[in-house]
Design an enzyme around this catalytic site. Structure first.
Site, short mmCIF file in Angstrom:
data_model
loop_
_atom_site.label_atom_id
_atom_site.label_comp_id
_atom_site.label_asym_id
_atom_site.label_seq_id
_atom_site.Cartn_x
_atom_site.Cartn_y
_atom_site.Cartn_z
CG ASP A 47 56.95 63.60 97.97
OD1 ASP A 47 55.74 63.40 97.82
OD2 ASP A 47 57.80 63.02 97.26
CD GLU A 70 50.83 63.41 100.56
OE1 GLU A 70 50.74 64.06 99.50
OE2 GLU A 70 50.75 62.17 100.63
CG ASP A 123 49.74 66.25 97.19
OD1 ASP A 123 50.92 65.98 97.48
OD2 ASP A 123 48.88 65.39 96.93
CG ASP A 126 48.39 64.39 93.50
OD1 ASP A 126 48.04 63.73 94.50
OD2 ASP A 126 47.85 64.28 92.39
CB THR A 128 54.77 60.23 95.59
OG1 THR A 128 54.33 61.44 96.22
CG2 THR A 128 56.24 60.02 95.91
CB SER A 240 49.24 63.21 89.51
OG SER A 240 49.16 63.88 88.28
CE LYS A 243 43.40 60.13 88.49
NZ LYS A 243 44.82 59.92 88.84
NE ARG A 257 41.38 60.01 94.87
CZ ARG A 257 42.59 59.43 94.81
NH1 ARG A 257 43.27 59.43 93.70
NH2 ARG A 257 43.09 58.85 95.87
CG ASP A 272 45.40 63.67 97.79
OD1 ASP A 272 46.46 64.04 97.26
OD2 ASP A 272 45.30 62.68 98.52
P1 AMP Z 1 46.47 58.66 91.75
O1 AMP Z 1 47.39 59.60 91.13
O2 AMP Z 1 45.10 58.69 91.17
O3 AMP Z 1 47.03 57.28 91.86
O4 AMP Z 1 46.27 59.20 93.22
C1 AMP Z 1 47.34 59.60 93.98
C2 AMP Z 1 46.81 59.80 95.35
O5 AMP Z 1 46.36 58.55 95.83
C3 AMP Z 1 47.82 60.27 96.36
O6 AMP Z 1 47.79 61.64 96.49
C4 AMP Z 1 47.36 59.63 97.64
O7 AMP Z 1 46.68 60.53 98.47
C5 AMP Z 1 46.37 58.61 97.22
N1 AMP Z 1 46.71 57.31 97.80
C6 AMP Z 1 47.84 56.94 98.37
N2 AMP Z 1 47.74 55.69 98.86
C7 AMP Z 1 46.50 55.27 98.60
C8 AMP Z 1 45.77 54.08 98.86
N3 AMP Z 1 46.32 53.06 99.49
N4 AMP Z 1 44.51 53.99 98.42
C9 AMP Z 1 43.96 55.01 97.77
N5 AMP Z 1 44.58 56.17 97.50
C10 AMP Z 1 45.85 56.30 97.90
MG MG Z 2 48.51 63.45 96.80
#
Ligand code: AMP
Ligand code: MG
Length: 338
Positions: A47, A70, A123, A126, A128, A240, A243, A257, A272
């Protein structure tokens, strides 16, 4: 095909391909371990190194443009910080040749620019958690002008050009230019083909994508939405912004989301969503928050005027919004939540 933004698009494409190469090299070296930031979200050497690298490239190519990204150097202060900055610097040097730790720190902090006028939203990695687990991740760069994303570039090393997960595949680069369209192709070189969302209009046949991590969504509310919409297939878990690439390419029909029960007030960040939202829109789809409001990129680094995200092929958007309404608000926190 990109005319007006030809230089910016070429920059974004090259920068994201280089970013993905560096992230993959960190992974291949077994150095993709996460540390937790102050907000308990994970950060890795990749990152930080990718953010420094892209900031460095941007400084040369578009010195007057701001960067909103980020990461910051917070994770490099305190105990072990200097050693960690040394490791990040070693990774950045692989890409740029000579660089001092001080320069690398300054490049990372360039990401604290103002989110107004014309700026780039980055990002670096994205997803991580997906990156650390060996799942999907994406490097994402958007250019925003006057509150509107005008360019989006996404590198997804874990997808193949048919938009199927493939850890050993060539990876995919996806590009969008406002008013011109969206394209995807092999990450390193090769022809881009236009992206177009699916024509699926029957909710029961919809392919819905959700976060891989339960802690990034609201699994119980998602179940209620799926029931209200009448979707038959179980939602597919994917990390990430990959999707959004699948949705833009017609390999999925809906992306949700949902705010988590633990932090329902958590805002989405511009880095994001800027590139992914433009990609879906330019492929013919629709993106809004859960109440149907357009995403407002004028609010600053965080999208404080929006809650959650619904992205769709367009044909299913109204039905999905109605299902979100019917399913009720965010679930109450539950002892079994992660
Ligand atoms: P995903 O790949 O759909 O799991 O989304 C990843 C993104 O979720 C990251 O870029 C973060 O910005 C976001 N994220 C990180 N922590 C949280 C959290 N506690 N609740 C919701 N989204 C989060
Ligand atoms: Mg992200």
């Amino acid at each position: 095909m990109f005319d007006r933004y030809a230089r910016e698009v070429e920059f974004a494409r090259a920068a994201m391909a280089e970013a993905a190469r560096l992230a993959r090299a960190v992974q291949a070296a077994g150095a993709a371990e996460a540390e937790l930031k102050a907000d308990a979200s994970p950060v890795t050497l990749a990152d930080l190194a990718v953010q420094a690298l892209v900031a460095r490239r941007l400084e040369s190519a578009f010195p007057r443009d701001a960067l909103v990204a980020e990461e910051d150097c917070g994770a490099l202060h305190g105990a072990g910080g200097a050693a960690r900055l040394g490791q990040v610097t070693a990774w950045v040097r692989r890409a740029v040749g000579a660089a001092t730790a001080q320069q690398v720190g300054a490049w990372i902090d360039r990401g604290g620019g103002a989110a107004g006028g014309r700026y780039w939203a980055l990002d670096p990695v994205d997803g991580t958690r997906g990156f650390v687990r060996g799942g999907q991740f994406a490097c994402s760069l958007g250019l925003i002008e006057g509150g509107e994303p005008v360019i989006g570039a996404l590198a997804c090393p874990g997808l193949d050009p048919a938009l199927r997960p493939n850890a050993r595949g060539p990876g995919v680069i996806a590009l969008a230019v406002r008013g011109a369209g969206a394209w995807a192709g092999p990450l390193e070189a090769g022809r881009l083909r236009p992206l177009c969302v699916s024509a699926q209009a029957r909710p029961e046949a919809a392919r819905l994508l959700r976060s891989y991590e339960d802690r990034h969504t609201d699994p119980r509310r998602l179940k209620r939405i799926v029931a209200a919409l009448g979707v038959r297939r179980p939602p597919r878990r994917l990390d990430s912004l990959a999707k959004f690439v699948l949705l833009a390419g017609g390999a999925a029909d809906l992306v949700l989301r949902l705010p988590t029960p633990q932090r329902p007030e958590r805002d989405e960040w511009v880095w994001d969503l800027a590139a992914g939202a433009l990609l879906v829109r330019e492929a013919g789809g629709m993106v809004s928050d859960l109440q149907g409001r357009p995403l407002d990129f004028r609010a600053g680094r965080a999208l404080t005027h929006n809650r959650g995200v619904l992205a769709s092929n367009g044909a299913l958007h109204a039905a999905a919004l109605a299902a979100v309404r019917a399913a009720g608000p965010v679930s109450p926190p539950d002892a079994s939540d992660p």
